[in-house]
Scaffold this motif. Structure first.
Motif, mmCIF file in Angstrom:
data_model
loop_
_atom_site.group_PDB
_atom_site.id
_atom_site.type_symbol
_atom_site.label_atom_id
_atom_site.label_comp_id
_atom_site.label_asym_id
_atom_site.label_seq_id
_atom_site.Cartn_x
_atom_site.Cartn_y
_atom_site.Cartn_z
ATOM 1 N N HIS A 155 0.837 -1.206 0.000
ATOM 2 C CA HIS A 155 0.000 0.000 0.000
ATOM 3 C C HIS A 155 0.868 1.251 0.000
ATOM 4 O O HIS A 155 0.563 2.225 -0.699
ATOM 5 C CB HIS A 155 -0.949 0.014 1.195
ATOM 6 C CG HIS A 155 -2.172 -0.823 1.008
ATOM 7 N ND1 HIS A 155 -3.090 -0.598 0.003
ATOM 8 C CD2 HIS A 155 -2.633 -1.887 1.693
ATOM 9 C CE1 HIS A 155 -4.064 -1.482 0.083
ATOM 10 N NE2 HIS A 155 -3.808 -2.297 1.097
ATOM 11 N N VAL A 156 1.947 1.236 0.769
ATOM 12 C CA VAL A 156 2.866 2.374 0.803
ATOM 13 C C VAL A 156 3.531 2.540 -0.563
ATOM 14 O O VAL A 156 3.629 3.661 -1.087
ATOM 15 C CB VAL A 156 3.919 2.181 1.922
ATOM 16 C CG1 VAL A 156 5.021 3.210 1.822
ATOM 17 C CG2 VAL A 156 3.259 2.220 3.288
ATOM 18 N N GLU A 157 3.965 1.437 -1.143
ATOM 19 C CA GLU A 157 4.590 1.478 -2.464
ATOM 20 C C GLU A 157 3.604 1.976 -3.514
ATOM 21 O O GLU A 157 3.959 2.781 -4.383
ATOM 22 C CB GLU A 157 5.096 0.085 -2.838
ATOM 23 C CG GLU A 157 5.836 0.014 -4.142
ATOM 24 C CD GLU A 157 6.305 -1.398 -4.460
ATOM 25 O OE1 GLU A 157 6.689 -1.619 -5.616
ATOM 26 O OE2 GLU A 157 6.281 -2.266 -3.576
ATOM 27 N N TYR A 158 2.365 1.522 -3.429
ATOM 28 C CA TYR A 158 1.333 1.955 -4.366
ATOM 29 C C TYR A 158 1.085 3.455 -4.239
ATOM 30 O O TYR A 158 0.939 4.146 -5.251
ATOM 31 C CB TYR A 158 0.034 1.181 -4.126
ATOM 32 C CG TYR A 158 -1.116 1.686 -4.951
ATOM 33 C CD1 TYR A 158 -1.216 1.382 -6.302
ATOM 34 C CD2 TYR A 158 -2.105 2.494 -4.392
ATOM 35 C CE1 TYR A 158 -2.259 1.849 -7.061
ATOM 36 C CE2 TYR A 158 -3.145 2.979 -5.147
ATOM 37 C CZ TYR A 158 -3.223 2.655 -6.478
ATOM 38 O OH TYR A 158 -4.259 3.139 -7.241
ATOM 39 N N LYS B 111 3.725 9.574 -8.060
ATOM 40 C CA LYS B 111 4.627 9.767 -9.202
ATOM 41 C C LYS B 111 3.831 9.795 -10.502
ATOM 42 O O LYS B 111 4.097 10.610 -11.393
ATOM 43 C CB LYS B 111 5.667 8.628 -9.229
ATOM 44 C CG LYS B 111 6.630 8.704 -10.350
ATOM 45 C CD LYS B 111 7.614 9.822 -10.154
ATOM 46 C CE LYS B 111 8.684 9.759 -11.243
ATOM 47 N NZ LYS B 111 9.529 10.917 -11.229
ATOM 48 N N ARG B 112 2.834 8.918 -10.618
ATOM 49 C CA ARG B 112 1.995 8.889 -11.816
ATOM 50 C C ARG B 112 1.235 10.200 -11.975
ATOM 51 O O ARG B 112 1.120 10.740 -13.079
ATOM 52 C CB ARG B 112 1.007 7.732 -11.755
ATOM 53 C CG ARG B 112 0.178 7.568 -13.027
ATOM 54 C CD ARG B 112 -1.035 6.681 -12.818
ATOM 55 N NE ARG B 112 -1.940 7.166 -11.813
ATOM 56 C CZ ARG B 112 -2.844 8.127 -12.008
ATOM 57 N NH1 ARG B 112 -2.942 8.732 -13.168
ATOM 58 N NH2 ARG B 112 -3.639 8.503 -11.031
ATOM 59 N N ALA B 113 0.732 10.750 -10.880
ATOM 60 C CA ALA B 113 0.004 12.021 -10.932
ATOM 61 C C ALA B 113 0.933 13.156 -11.381
ATOM 62 O O ALA B 113 0.519 14.026 -12.166
ATOM 63 C CB ALA B 113 -0.601 12.327 -9.576
ATOM 64 N N GLU B 114 2.173 13.137 -10.909
ATOM 65 C CA GLU B 114 3.132 14.160 -11.323
ATOM 66 C C GLU B 114 3.423 14.053 -12.822
ATOM 67 O O GLU B 114 3.473 15.064 -13.531
ATOM 68 C CB GLU B 114 4.429 14.018 -10.533
ATOM 69 C CG GLU B 114 4.295 14.394 -9.075
ATOM 70 C CD GLU B 114 5.539 14.052 -8.264
ATOM 71 O OE1 GLU B 114 6.530 13.540 -8.854
ATOM 72 O OE2 GLU B 114 5.522 14.295 -7.043
ATOM 73 N N LEU B 115 3.617 12.823 -13.303
ATOM 74 C CA LEU B 115 3.878 12.627 -14.727
ATOM 75 C C LEU B 115 2.670 13.012 -15.578
ATOM 76 O O LEU B 115 2.817 13.594 -16.653
ATOM 77 C CB LEU B 115 4.285 11.182 -14.996
ATOM 78 C CG LEU B 115 5.653 10.762 -14.466
ATOM 79 C CD1 LEU B 115 5.849 9.268 -14.646
ATOM 80 C CD2 LEU B 115 6.756 11.539 -15.138
#
Length: 95
Positions: free
Chosen positions: A43-46, A52-56
């Motif tokens: 969950h932490v990794e997700y 990171k996906r939102a930033e990209l």
């Protein structure tokens, strides 16, 4: 005597086998604790990957030609890829 003790011995053996597997087996209580720890780590990794996906996604949206690319983002990418600078800028190399 052996015939009378046979059935209870088989039943006790089966109960012992299933009891052992319920607690210490690969899907038992002890393994469930490890699964919970792994799940919390995932969950932490997700959450980190989602951030990171939102930033990209934001960077991609800023470069969308349909809405008009953000000039600052375009300039940043051009400078980075072409290795250019303005004549009035001072470049300080970092090691």
């Amino acid at each position: 005597m052996l015939r009378r003790a046979g059935l209870p011995a088989v039943v006790l053996s089966a109960m012992g086998f299933f009891g052992y597997n319920a607690v210490l087996g690969p899907t038992g209580v002890m393994a469930a604790r490890e699964f919970q720890k792994e799940l919390a780590a995932k969950h932490v990794e997700y959450a980190a990957l989602d951030k990171k996906r939102a930033e990209l996604k934001n960077r991609v949206d800023l470069l969308d030609p349909k809405r008009g690319a953000d000039p600052d983002m375009v300039e940043e990418l051009v400078r980075k890829q072409l290795n250019v600078a303005r004549p009035d800028e001072v470049i300080i190399p970092l090691k």
